[in-house]
Design a protein around this motif. Structure first.
Motif, short mmCIF file in Angstrom:
data_model
loop_
_atom_site.label_atom_id
_atom_site.label_comp_id
_atom_site.label_asym_id
_atom_site.label_seq_id
_atom_site.Cartn_x
_atom_site.Cartn_y
_atom_site.Cartn_z
N LEU A 64 0.70 -1.30 -0.08
CA LEU A 64 -0.03 -0.02 -0.13
C LEU A 64 0.87 1.20 -0.16
O LEU A 64 1.62 1.23 1.06
CB LEU A 64 -0.86 0.07 1.24
CG LEU A 64 -2.27 -0.73 1.18
CD1 LEU A 64 -2.82 -0.84 2.59
CD2 LEU A 64 -3.14 -0.26 0.35
N ALA A 65 0.51 2.25 -0.87
CA ALA A 65 1.51 3.31 -1.03
C ALA A 65 0.85 4.36 -0.30
O ALA A 65 0.32 5.20 -1.19
CB ALA A 65 1.57 3.67 -2.30
N VAL A 66 0.64 4.44 0.78
CA VAL A 66 -0.12 5.48 1.52
C VAL A 66 0.74 6.36 2.34
O VAL A 66 1.39 6.02 3.12
CB VAL A 66 -1.00 4.76 2.65
CG1 VAL A 66 -2.07 5.70 3.27
CG2 VAL A 66 -1.93 3.84 1.88
N PRO A 67 0.49 7.63 2.39
CA PRO A 67 1.17 8.52 3.08
C PRO A 67 0.67 8.89 4.30
O PRO A 67 -0.63 8.35 4.58
CB PRO A 67 0.97 9.94 2.10
CG PRO A 67 -0.05 9.74 1.41
CD PRO A 67 -0.40 8.43 1.18
N GLU A 68 1.59 9.17 5.46
CA GLU A 68 0.71 9.82 6.57
C GLU A 68 -0.21 10.59 6.49
O GLU A 68 -0.24 11.42 5.67
CB GLU A 68 1.66 10.05 7.74
CG GLU A 68 2.77 9.06 8.09
CD GLU A 68 3.91 9.60 9.08
OE1 GLU A 68 4.07 10.79 8.89
OE2 GLU A 68 4.73 8.73 9.69
N PHE A 69 -1.37 10.60 7.26
CA PHE A 69 -2.49 11.51 7.01
C PHE A 69 -3.01 12.00 8.29
O PHE A 69 -3.07 11.29 9.37
CB PHE A 69 -3.65 11.12 6.17
CG PHE A 69 -4.30 9.92 6.59
CD1 PHE A 69 -5.24 9.52 7.38
CD2 PHE A 69 -3.67 8.56 6.09
CE1 PHE A 69 -5.98 8.41 7.76
CE2 PHE A 69 -4.27 7.37 6.37
CZ PHE A 69 -5.29 7.35 7.25
N ALA A 94 -11.27 5.99 2.67
CA ALA A 94 -10.71 5.86 1.27
C ALA A 94 -9.83 4.48 1.40
O ALA A 94 -9.86 3.49 0.68
CB ALA A 94 -9.87 7.11 0.68
N LEU A 95 -9.05 4.56 2.64
CA LEU A 95 -8.00 3.64 2.92
C LEU A 95 -8.90 2.21 2.96
O LEU A 95 -8.39 1.28 2.62
CB LEU A 95 -7.04 3.84 3.92
CG LEU A 95 -6.24 2.77 4.59
CD1 LEU A 95 -5.35 2.45 3.37
CD2 LEU A 95 -5.49 3.24 5.86
N PHE A 169 3.17 3.91 6.79
CA PHE A 169 2.87 4.62 5.95
C PHE A 169 4.20 5.61 5.39
O PHE A 169 4.97 5.47 6.24
CB PHE A 169 1.63 5.71 6.22
CG PHE A 169 0.40 5.11 6.57
CD1 PHE A 169 -0.08 3.71 5.81
CD2 PHE A 169 -0.30 5.61 7.27
CE1 PHE A 169 -1.23 3.25 6.28
CE2 PHE A 169 -1.78 5.10 7.56
CZ PHE A 169 -2.19 3.88 7.13
N LYS A 170 4.15 6.00 4.53
CA LYS A 170 5.18 6.94 4.06
C LYS A 170 5.24 8.21 4.55
O LYS A 170 4.01 8.71 4.83
CB LYS A 170 5.20 7.38 2.66
CG LYS A 170 5.27 6.13 1.37
CD LYS A 170 5.24 6.51 0.02
CE LYS A 170 3.78 7.01 -0.17
NZ LYS A 170 3.74 7.38 -1.56
N ALA A 171 6.35 8.65 5.43
CA ALA A 171 6.35 9.79 5.98
C ALA A 171 5.98 11.29 5.28
O ALA A 171 6.67 11.12 4.15
CB ALA A 171 7.69 10.05 6.73
N ALA A 172 5.50 11.96 5.79
CA ALA A 172 5.17 13.39 5.00
C ALA A 172 6.52 14.14 4.84
O ALA A 172 7.42 13.94 5.70
CB ALA A 172 4.18 14.19 5.75
#
Length: 173
Positions: A64-69, A94-95, A169-172
């Motif tokens: 999953l290519a999800v950024p932090e949110f 959405a996730l 998740f990917k860090a902002a």
């Protein structure tokens, strides 16, 4: 090999991982208000109560290519015999929709029905205790923001949970 077979006998729960400060806040709330004899979990925001067995779920979560949110804590929720913080986030919805689509034919009814994100801080008490806490917390409540940093996969052991994996998740930037 035996460990994998043993782990697959337990239902797998997926929760949202929060930033450290937010996790500490909700853990403290839970420690204050959850009946001590039943409080053997950290505070958590459940995405799915029972994911299907198999390695495909781990591979899917890793990819999953999800950024932090950010998520908004918008109020309190009466659970009848408990209290929770209401959470709102289009990114969270959405996730969850993406994950649900991946495992759609394998989800239990509880995970196929409507989703109302929340973090429980009191449960398994009396309705009177819950209403009193709700009124007390509501008197000083103001919306605030927390951050999602990943997903945690747990085995349900009939009460306690065992942590199995974290998917960050990917860090902002």
């Amino acid at each position: 090999m035996e460990k994998e077979q043993h782990e697959d006998r337990y239902p797998l729960i997926l929760t949202l991982r929060l930033d450290q400060d937010s996790q500490a806040f909700f853990d403290q709330q839970r420690k204050l208000y959850f009946p001590a004899e039943r409080n053997y979990l950290e505070a958590h925001l459940t995405l799915f109560h029972q994911l299907p067995d198999g390695h495909e779920k781990v591979d899917f979560m890793k990819n999953l290519a999800v950024p932090e949110f950010e998520l908004k804590v918008t109020g309190l929720r009466n659970l009848g015999a408990g209290v929770a913080y209401r959470i709102e986030s289009p990114e969270l919805l959405a996730l969850r929709k993406t994950i649900a689509a991946e495992f759609s034919g394998q989800l239990i009814p509880q995970d196929r029905q409507g989703y109302r994100p929340h973090i429980t801080i009191m449960n398994k008490t009396t309705p009177q205790e819950a209403l009193a806490l709700l009124a007390d917390l509501a008197a000083d409540f103001g919306e605030f923001t927390i951050k999602a940093t990943g997903l945690d996969l747990w085995s349900y052991l009939g009460g306690p949970w065992r942590h199995e994996n974290t998917f960050y998740f990917k860090a902002a930037e």
